[in-house]
Scaffold this motif. Structure first.
Motif, PDB file in Angstrom:
ATOM      1  N   LYS A  22      -9.545  -6.567  -3.710  1.00 39.45           N
ATOM      2  CA  LYS A  22     -10.739  -6.433  -2.863  1.00 39.45           C
ATOM      3  C   LYS A  22     -11.902  -7.228  -3.439  1.00 39.45           C
ATOM      4  CE  LYS A  22     -13.639  -2.948  -0.621  1.00 39.45           C
ATOM      5  NZ  LYS A  22     -13.902  -1.486  -0.460  1.00 39.45           N
ATOM      6  N   GLU A  23     -12.102  -7.131  -4.767  1.00 41.30           N
ATOM      7  CA  GLU A  23     -13.178  -7.891  -5.400  1.00 41.30           C
ATOM      8  C   GLU A  23     -12.933  -9.397  -5.305  1.00 41.30           C
ATOM      9  OE1 GLU A  23     -13.034  -6.297  -9.277  1.00 41.30           O
ATOM     10  OE2 GLU A  23     -14.407  -4.629  -8.862  1.00 41.30           O
ATOM     11  N   ALA A  24     -11.669  -9.779  -5.542  1.00 38.46           N
ATOM     12  CA  ALA A  24     -11.327 -11.199  -5.463  1.00 38.46           C
ATOM     13  C   ALA A  24     -11.534 -11.736  -4.057  1.00 38.46           C
ATOM     14  CB  ALA A  24      -9.882 -11.399  -5.897  1.00 38.46           C
ATOM     15  N   TRP A  25     -11.171 -10.949  -3.049  1.00 44.08           N
ATOM     16  CA  TRP A  25     -11.343 -11.375  -1.659  1.00 44.08           C
ATOM     17  C   TRP A  25     -12.816 -11.536  -1.305  1.00 44.08           C
ATOM     18  CZ3 TRP A  25      -8.875 -13.426   2.300  1.00 44.08           C
ATOM     19  CH2 TRP A  25      -9.450 -13.347   3.566  1.00 44.08           C
ATOM     20  N   SER A  26     -13.634 -10.591  -1.732  1.00 38.80           N
ATOM     21  CA  SER A  26     -15.063 -10.673  -1.418  1.00 38.80           C
ATOM     22  C   SER A  26     -15.721 -11.863  -2.104  1.00 38.80           C
ATOM     23  CB  SER A  26     -15.769  -9.374  -1.830  1.00 38.80           C
ATOM     24  OG  SER A  26     -15.666  -9.186  -3.233  1.00 38.80           O
ATOM     25  N   LEU A  27     -15.219 -12.224  -3.291  1.00 38.73           N
ATOM     26  CA  LEU A  27     -15.805 -13.347  -4.017  1.00 38.73           C
ATOM     27  C   LEU A  27     -15.298 -14.703  -3.532  1.00 38.73           C
ATOM     28  CD1 LEU A  27     -15.671 -11.943  -7.674  1.00 38.73           C
ATOM     29  CD2 LEU A  27     -17.731 -12.340  -6.310  1.00 38.73           C
ATOM     30  N   HIS A  28     -14.036 -14.757  -3.096  1.00 35.30           N
ATOM     31  CA  HIS A  28     -13.398 -16.054  -2.820  1.00 35.30           C
ATOM     32  C   HIS A  28     -12.729 -16.106  -1.447  1.00 35.30           C
ATOM     33  CE1 HIS A  28     -14.023 -16.839  -7.086  1.00 35.30           C
ATOM     34  NE2 HIS A  28     -13.355 -15.738  -7.374  1.00 35.30           N
ATOM     35  N   LYS A  29     -13.197 -15.319  -0.479  1.00 35.40           N
ATOM     36  CA  LYS A  29     -12.493 -15.274   0.803  1.00 35.40           C
ATOM     37  C   LYS A  29     -12.463 -16.628   1.512  1.00 35.40           C
ATOM     38  CE  LYS A  29     -16.600 -13.368   3.142  1.00 35.40           C
ATOM     39  NZ  LYS A  29     -17.094 -12.220   3.941  1.00 35.40           N
ATOM     40  N   GLU A  30     -13.533 -17.437   1.355  1.00 36.25           N
ATOM     41  CA  GLU A  30     -13.542 -18.749   1.999  1.00 36.25           C
ATOM     42  C   GLU A  30     -12.420 -19.636   1.430  1.00 36.25           C
ATOM     43  OE1 GLU A  30     -16.139 -17.426   0.524  1.00 36.25           O
ATOM     44  OE2 GLU A  30     -17.579 -16.948   2.124  1.00 36.25           O
ATOM     45  N   LYS A  31     -12.217 -19.549   0.103  1.00 33.68           N
ATOM     46  CA  LYS A  31     -11.160 -20.343  -0.526  1.00 33.68           C
ATOM     47  C   LYS A  31      -9.781 -19.878  -0.060  1.00 33.68           C
ATOM     48  CE  LYS A  31     -14.022 -20.955  -4.648  1.00 33.68           C
ATOM     49  NZ  LYS A  31     -14.146 -20.652  -6.098  1.00 33.68           N
ATOM     50  N   ALA A  36      -4.884 -20.761   3.209  1.00 34.38           N
ATOM     51  CA  ALA A  36      -3.941 -19.939   3.991  1.00 34.38           C
ATOM     52  C   ALA A  36      -2.916 -20.777   4.755  1.00 34.38           C
ATOM     53  CB  ALA A  36      -4.705 -19.019   4.937  1.00 34.38           C
ATOM     54  N   PRO A  37      -3.307 -21.871   5.465  1.00 34.07           N
ATOM     55  CA  PRO A  37      -2.289 -22.668   6.179  1.00 34.07           C
ATOM     56  C   PRO A  37      -1.201 -23.206   5.263  1.00 34.07           C
ATOM     57  CG  PRO A  37      -4.488 -23.250   6.919  1.00 34.07           C
ATOM     58  CD  PRO A  37      -4.670 -22.371   5.723  1.00 34.07           C
ATOM     59  N   PHE A  38      -1.608 -23.730   4.104  1.00 32.39           N
ATOM     60  CA  PHE A  38      -0.610 -24.229   3.166  1.00 32.39           C
ATOM     61  C   PHE A  38       0.263 -23.098   2.641  1.00 32.39           C
ATOM     62  CE2 PHE A  38       0.638 -24.808  -1.257  1.00 32.39           C
ATOM     63  CZ  PHE A  38       1.437 -25.928  -1.155  1.00 32.39           C
ATOM     64  N   ALA A  39      -0.363 -21.950   2.323  1.00 32.22           N
ATOM     65  CA  ALA A  39       0.391 -20.813   1.790  1.00 32.22           C
ATOM     66  C   ALA A  39       1.438 -20.335   2.798  1.00 32.22           C
ATOM     67  CB  ALA A  39      -0.562 -19.677   1.431  1.00 32.22           C
ATOM     68  N   ILE A  40       1.072 -20.294   4.062  1.00 33.43           N
ATOM     69  CA  ILE A  40       2.019 -19.855   5.099  1.00 33.43           C
ATOM     70  C   ILE A  40       3.190 -20.832   5.201  1.00 33.43           C
ATOM     71  CG2 ILE A  40       2.294 -19.481   7.588  1.00 33.43           C
ATOM     72  CD1 ILE A  40      -0.646 -18.511   7.591  1.00 33.43           C
ATOM     73  N   ILE A  41       2.878 -22.136   5.213  1.00 34.56           N
ATOM     74  CA  ILE A  41       3.932 -23.154   5.284  1.00 34.56           C
ATOM     75  C   ILE A  41       4.833 -23.077   4.052  1.00 34.56           C
ATOM     76  CG2 ILE A  41       4.365 -25.643   5.274  1.00 34.56           C
ATOM     77  CD1 ILE A  41       1.817 -25.955   6.941  1.00 34.56           C
ATOM     78  N   PHE A  42       4.213 -22.866   2.880  1.00 36.06           N
ATOM     79  CA  PHE A  42       4.979 -22.778   1.628  1.00 36.06           C
ATOM     80  C   PHE A  42       5.949 -21.596   1.674  1.00 36.06           C
ATOM     81  CE2 PHE A  42       5.470 -21.094  -2.695  1.00 36.06           C
ATOM     82  CZ  PHE A  42       6.001 -22.203  -3.332  1.00 36.06           C
ATOM     83  N   VAL A  43       5.478 -20.465   2.146  1.00 38.83           N
ATOM     84  CA  VAL A  43       6.340 -19.276   2.217  1.00 38.83           C
ATOM     85  C   VAL A  43       7.489 -19.498   3.188  1.00 38.83           C
ATOM     86  CG1 VAL A  43       6.447 -16.861   2.950  1.00 38.83           C
ATOM     87  CG2 VAL A  43       4.552 -17.656   1.519  1.00 38.83           C
TER      88      VAL A  43
END
Length: 314
Positions: A22-31, A36-43
């Motif tokens: 939760k803390e990581a998401w709030s700090l780096h959600k834009e990143k 996310a598109p690359f991560a989805i393709i990678f998976v």
């Protein structure tokens, strides 16, 4: 030098501090959204196929009928009864042990030397050294050099110097095949890792060299060990992964230069064995078992190398 070492250790400890998702998401959600598109393709195209291949390795599957679960039968056949696979493992490990470390050191050494040059000569030499790894006709060059008739450059030179009387059948003689593959692989080794090292050398903070001089660093070798290498550990890790992967997945060189299968399987590797059962015989269950074994070898090699690289600069 002790100050630099303690500073590096402090930075490493700070990196290891754990935070909640939760803390990581709030700090780096834009990143996270950007990757996310690359991560989805990678998976979808990397992780899922690996998991499917591991599952198929426990089956008999010919692509025409549904997979039939056979347990460890593929692995037992592969490790206990497949003599050609054992030859392939021996050839692959020899190629990896020789070309992996040498090509890794070559990549860093050439990158380190070229990085000392002014920008324009550096750019030109980077292109020259990197070009062989992306050349489309690289195999034609080596086929011409080691042609088995008297018109091949190697035979012509040896005959002219009086070393031999008749042409050597380079690609048809088992004892010459592996040394030629090693030579060609080393020639092609200055690829992505080479570029990563040059990029890493460019990002080293120059003020660290001044701090090192104050702290007692007296020559370029100490500067390299205590400042340069610790500052580019991410690039060193990436280069190690790439070189291990390349050295353990040699296939195209063998098929193009010495044919498939090669004489006495002298150029047979794990990946060419995988090509045989996957793309020629369509025994996909057995091919998946070969791929799984190769994946485990790469994984173990990467873990060992990364543990060694963590000690750099200590």
């Amino acid at each position: 030098m002790k100050t630099l070492t303690s500073t590096n250790q402090k930075v490493e400890r700070e990196k290891k501090v754990k935070v909640s998702f939760k803390e990581a998401w709030s700090l780096h959600k834009e990143k996270y959204l950007l990757i996310a598109p690359f991560a989805i393709i990678f998976v979808i195209f990397n992780l899922v196929p690996v998991a499917v291949a591991m599952g198929l390795s426990f089956t008999s599957f010919n692509m025409l009928e549904a997979p039939d679960f056979i347990g460890l039968a593929n692995y037992i056949q592969l490790l206990a009864y497949d003599d050609v696979f054992l030859i392939a493992v021996k050839n692959t490990l020899l190629l990896a042990i020789i070309t992996g470390p040498i090509s890794y050191l070559m990549c860093f050494l050439f990158a380190w030397l070229i990085n000392e040059l002014p920008p324009k000569p550096r750019a030109i030499l980077t292109l020259i050294f990197y070009a062989p790894s992306i050349s489309g006709n690289v195999y034609m060059i080596w086929k011409l050099i080691f042609s088995s008739d008297m018109y091949g450059f190697a035979n012509a030179w040896l005959i002219k110097m009086g070393i031999i009387d008749s042409p050597i059948l380079w690609f048809e003689t088992a004892e010459y095949i592996l040394p030629i593959l090693i030579l060609v692989q080393l020639w092609l080794s200055l690829g992505v890792s080479f570029l990563a090292f040059i990029a890493g050398l460019q990002t080293v903070d120059k003020s660290l060299y001044e701090a090192g001089a104050v702290d007692g660093i007296k020559n370029r070798w100490q500067e390299l060990w205590y400042v340069t290498l610790p500052s580019m550990k991410p690039q060193l890790m990436f280069g190690a992964v790439m070189q291990i992967t390349n050295s353990l997945s040699i296939s195209a060189i063998s098929i193009e230069l010495v044919g498939f299968p090669s004489i006495d399987y002298a150029g047979h590797t794990i990946l060419t064995h995988l090509h045989d059962f996957g793309n020629v015989r369509f025994e996909m269950g057995y091919a998946s078992a070969i791929a799984t074994v190769l994946f485990l070898i790469m994984l173990i090699a990467n873990i060992l190398v990364q543990k060694l690289l963590r000690k750099v600069g200590d």
